[in-house]
Design a protein around this motif. Structure first.
Motif, mmCIF file in Angstrom:
data_model
loop_
_atom_site.group_PDB
_atom_site.id
_atom_site.type_symbol
_atom_site.label_atom_id
_atom_site.label_comp_id
_atom_site.label_asym_id
_atom_site.label_seq_id
_atom_site.Cartn_x
_atom_site.Cartn_y
_atom_site.Cartn_z
ATOM 1 N N GLU A 36 0.955 -1.324 0.117
ATOM 2 C CA GLU A 36 0.034 0.073 -0.113
ATOM 3 C C GLU A 36 0.711 1.246 0.100
ATOM 4 O O GLU A 36 0.720 2.079 -0.464
ATOM 5 N N ASP A 37 2.014 1.359 0.860
ATOM 6 C CA ASP A 37 2.742 2.247 0.863
ATOM 7 C C ASP A 37 3.676 2.776 -0.333
ATOM 8 O O ASP A 37 3.583 3.587 -1.095
ATOM 9 N N MET A 38 4.000 1.431 -1.079
ATOM 10 C CA MET A 38 4.507 1.827 -2.286
ATOM 11 C C MET A 38 3.544 2.166 -3.409
ATOM 12 O O MET A 38 4.011 3.164 -4.365
ATOM 13 N N ILE A 39 2.295 1.670 -3.523
ATOM 14 C CA ILE A 39 1.584 2.415 -4.271
ATOM 15 C C ILE A 39 1.042 3.553 -4.072
ATOM 16 O O ILE A 39 1.069 4.459 -5.204
ATOM 17 N N ASN A 40 0.652 3.943 -2.838
ATOM 18 C CA ASN A 40 -0.016 5.135 -2.707
ATOM 19 C C ASN A 40 1.493 6.458 -2.695
ATOM 20 O O ASN A 40 1.024 7.505 -3.496
ATOM 21 N N ASN A 41 2.403 6.191 -2.232
ATOM 22 C CA ASN A 41 3.570 6.984 -2.192
ATOM 23 C C ASN A 41 4.337 7.192 -3.169
ATOM 24 O O ASN A 41 5.245 7.856 -3.541
ATOM 25 N N TYR A 42 4.440 6.087 -4.171
ATOM 26 C CA TYR A 42 5.374 5.980 -4.988
ATOM 27 C C TYR A 42 4.871 5.725 -6.565
ATOM 28 O O TYR A 42 4.995 6.539 -7.493
ATOM 29 N N TYR A 43 4.095 4.640 -6.898
ATOM 30 C CA TYR A 43 3.527 4.328 -7.895
ATOM 31 C C TYR A 43 2.496 5.417 -8.401
ATOM 32 O O TYR A 43 2.396 5.919 -9.428
ATOM 33 N N ALA A 44 1.453 5.561 -7.667
ATOM 34 C CA ALA A 44 0.477 6.521 -7.795
ATOM 35 C C ALA A 44 0.956 8.008 -8.186
ATOM 36 O O ALA A 44 0.359 8.571 -8.947
ATOM 37 N N LYS A 45 2.213 8.299 -7.660
ATOM 38 C CA LYS A 45 2.480 9.445 -7.842
ATOM 39 C C LYS A 45 3.308 9.710 -9.186
ATOM 40 O O LYS A 45 3.302 10.610 -9.852
ATOM 41 N N ALA A 46 3.717 8.761 -9.608
ATOM 42 C CA ALA A 46 4.567 8.417 -11.102
ATOM 43 C C ALA A 46 3.254 8.430 -12.248
ATOM 44 O O ALA A 46 3.851 8.685 -13.238
ATOM 45 N N PHE A 47 2.159 7.575 -11.754
ATOM 46 C CA PHE A 47 1.022 7.327 -12.854
ATOM 47 C C PHE A 47 0.121 7.600 -12.282
ATOM 48 O O PHE A 47 -0.939 6.780 -11.771
ATOM 49 N N PRO A 48 -0.329 8.876 -11.923
ATOM 50 C CA PRO A 48 -1.545 9.292 -11.332
ATOM 51 C C PRO A 48 -2.886 9.276 -11.934
ATOM 52 O O PRO A 48 -4.031 9.267 -11.324
ATOM 53 N N ASN A 49 -2.851 8.940 -13.132
ATOM 54 C CA ASN A 49 -4.124 8.329 -13.847
ATOM 55 C C ASN A 49 -4.437 7.130 -13.707
ATOM 56 O O ASN A 49 -5.539 6.731 -14.046
ATOM 57 N N VAL A 50 -3.740 6.101 -13.072
ATOM 58 C CA VAL A 50 -4.108 4.662 -12.821
ATOM 59 C C VAL A 50 -4.901 4.771 -11.721
ATOM 60 O O VAL A 50 -4.783 5.120 -10.621
ATOM 61 N N GLU A 51 -6.280 4.008 -11.890
ATOM 62 C CA GLU A 51 -7.081 4.175 -10.919
ATOM 63 C C GLU A 51 -6.688 2.626 -10.186
ATOM 64 O O GLU A 51 -6.839 1.583 -10.773
ATOM 65 N N ILE A 52 -6.691 2.722 -8.640
ATOM 66 C CA ILE A 52 -6.282 1.503 -7.890
ATOM 67 C C ILE A 52 -7.216 1.281 -7.125
ATOM 68 O O ILE A 52 -7.752 2.091 -6.123
ATOM 69 N N ASP A 53 -7.851 0.192 -6.719
ATOM 70 C CA ASP A 53 -8.786 -0.381 -5.984
ATOM 71 C C ASP A 53 -7.991 -1.312 -4.705
ATOM 72 O O ASP A 53 -7.785 -2.345 -5.332
ATOM 73 N N TYR A 54 -7.640 -0.873 -3.734
ATOM 74 C CA TYR A 54 -6.625 -1.679 -2.826
ATOM 75 C C TYR A 54 -7.449 -2.110 -1.651
ATOM 76 O O TYR A 54 -8.173 -1.594 -0.909
ATOM 77 N N SER A 55 -7.067 -3.268 -1.153
ATOM 78 C CA SER A 55 -7.535 -4.161 -0.158
ATOM 79 C C SER A 55 -6.551 -4.680 0.616
ATOM 80 O O SER A 55 -5.808 -5.519 0.213
ATOM 81 N N LEU A 56 -6.775 -4.504 2.075
ATOM 82 C CA LEU A 56 -5.669 -4.994 2.953
ATOM 83 C C LEU A 56 -6.481 -5.909 3.686
ATOM 84 O O LEU A 56 -7.424 -5.738 4.472
ATOM 85 N N THR A 57 -5.861 -7.409 3.938
ATOM 86 C CA THR A 57 -6.551 -8.335 4.869
ATOM 87 C C THR A 57 -5.511 -8.933 5.811
ATOM 88 O O THR A 57 -4.291 -9.343 5.201
ATOM 89 N N PRO A 58 -5.622 -9.272 6.732
ATOM 90 C CA PRO A 58 -4.545 -9.728 7.709
ATOM 91 C C PRO A 58 -4.132 -11.138 7.164
ATOM 92 O O PRO A 58 -4.795 -11.898 6.354
ATOM 93 N N THR A 59 -2.938 -11.479 7.489
ATOM 94 C CA THR A 59 -2.242 -12.723 7.046
ATOM 95 C C THR A 59 -2.842 -13.770 7.353
ATOM 96 O O THR A 59 -3.021 -14.757 6.185
#
Length: 417
Positions: A36-59
């Motif tokens: 989530e950190d990688m996507i929100n703070n790095y990938y999404a900033k490099a490619f702001p037009n990509v729409e991402i639906d992220y979900s976190l589930t405990p291991t």
């Protein structure tokens, strides 16, 4: 003509990702907030037009959520994280998108072992941005007290192999009148022995017990019988107490835990998190054997309708030089990109480790890890083996009984003879 079509496809992909094309929603599932950190703070900033639906589930609940949707193909995510303990289950399942093309484009700069873990029958189905070699973290103050120095090279000379590890354990106990224990939990050595095997658990469809795993049984029993550890379990309160100088014996007397066996993430998420008061009093060495512990891979659903964009995200997160250098410098994570590894490894100093550069030795250790040992049945087999080793170490079973029970349980639960 073929070359022109390849160039056109690449231009269209960049056009879409740059923000000039139609937004595409990628469904991403994970058990770790790192992704989530990688996507929100790095990938999404490099490619702001990509729409991402992220979900976190405990291991603990992740596989139960993922399995039915992958099997049915309904409601499956495009991309998902895969933990080391179960990555091979999915890599071998036939349900993941073939991403060998990502590997082929980047193979010259990728560390070998994560690729092997993510590969099956010569094809790549999972990629990882990180390397998780294991090390031995020790207390500087205790090294000075018992060895006369906290210098990593000198301390390593006392732990060059597993036989010497036991000799040093006896030395520490004797010199401290039983107060200093080489580890708080004998189970800390499990991953060390798993990593030092030469053969996997299953060979030609049959259960295989590598000689090193029988050696682990003996070293655990020796540690137990000689009280070289505090007889606490990994992840227990006693295990964490040793990191904070709060470990006690059954009579309330203080004990000293000399070392902990932990991988790259153990520094940041175990020691620093649970023992901030001991900052500066730790150092790191390779210890008696090379091993790895943990790690996260990224894969995609074979039936995804967003294959190109899924591949783009996976490739960028696991191979891109600029991103991975930023990530490594920001987080201290040991990445699997050799270009980045070699560029930054000599410029690290961690205050928690008394100013030691942890990155350079971790890079060296990563080169010795064998990724070919990992199989889809490992998690189940290793849980069973850990139980029988504990029973043997504590004198509940003979070695022959323990091994017979191990084979019987593996056959009963997994159908492997």
């Amino acid at each position: 003509m073929k070359r022109a079509l390849v160039i056109l496809c690449a231009v269209l992909m960049l056009f879409s990702l740059s923000g000039c094309g139609k937004k595409s929603a990628l469904v991403v599932w994970s058990f770790t907030d790192e992704l989530e950190d990688m996507i929100n703070n790095y990938y999404a900033k490099a490619f702001p037009n990509v729409e991402i639906d992220y979900s976190l589930t405990p291991t603990a609940q992740f596989m139960a959520k993922l399995d039915p949707v992958l099997q049915s193909g309904r409601g499956a995510p495009d991309i998902f994280a895969l933990e080391s303990a179960f990555v091979r289950k999915y890599v071998e399942s036939g349900l993941l998108l073939d991403i060998t093309d990502i590997y082929e484009r980047n193979r010259s700069k990728l560390l070998e072992y994560p690729v092997k873990v993510g590969s099956h029958n010569g094809r790549v189905y999972g990629m990882s941005w990180q390397a998780c070699p294991g090390a031995m973290f020790y207390r500087r103050s205790l090294a000075i007290k018992y060895f006369g120095t906290d210098d990593p090279a000198t301390v390593q000379s006392h732990f060059t192999n597993l036989a010497q590890f036991l000799e040093t354990a006896a030395f520490l106990k004797e010199r401290s009148n039983g107060r200093c224990l080489v580890v708080s939990a004998g189970g800390d050595l499990y991953n060390v022995f798993l990593g030092s095997r030469s053969t996997p658990w299953v060979v030609n469809g049959r259960l295989n017990i590598d000689p090193n795993m029988e050696a682990y049984m003996e070293i655990r029993k020796t540690i137990q019988e000689n009280r070289f550890d505090a007889r606490v379990g990994q992840w227990s309160e006693g295990w964490f107490a040793g990191m904070r100088d709060e470990l006690r014996d059954d009579n309330g007397n203080p004990l000293e835990a000399f070392a902990y066996f932990l991988p790259t993430w153990g520094l940041h998420y175990v020691l620093k998190t649970n023992a901030p008061s001991t900052s500066g009093d730790w150092a790191m060495i390779a210890g008696p054997a090379a091993y790895r512990w943990g790690g996260t891979w990224i894969g995609a659903f074979r039936g995804t309708k967003n294959a190109d964009q899924a591949k783009h995200m996976i490739e960028w997160l696991t191979t891109n030089d600029q991103f991975l250098e930023s990530w490594a410098r920001d987080k201290g994570d040991v990445v699997s990109n050799l270009n980045v590894m070699n560029r930054i490894k000599d410029n690290f100093a961690d205050a928690y480790l008394g100013g030691q550069n942890h990155y350079a030795p971790f890079v060296q250790m990563a080169m010795s890890v064998d990724g070919s040992l990992t199989q889809g049945t490992d998690q189940d087999i290793e849980e069973i083996f850990a139980e029988i080793v504990t029973a043997y170490a504590e004198g509940e079973k003979t070695k022959a009984q323990a091994l017979a029970d191990f084979r019987a349980q593996v056959q009963s639960q997994l159908g492997i003879n």
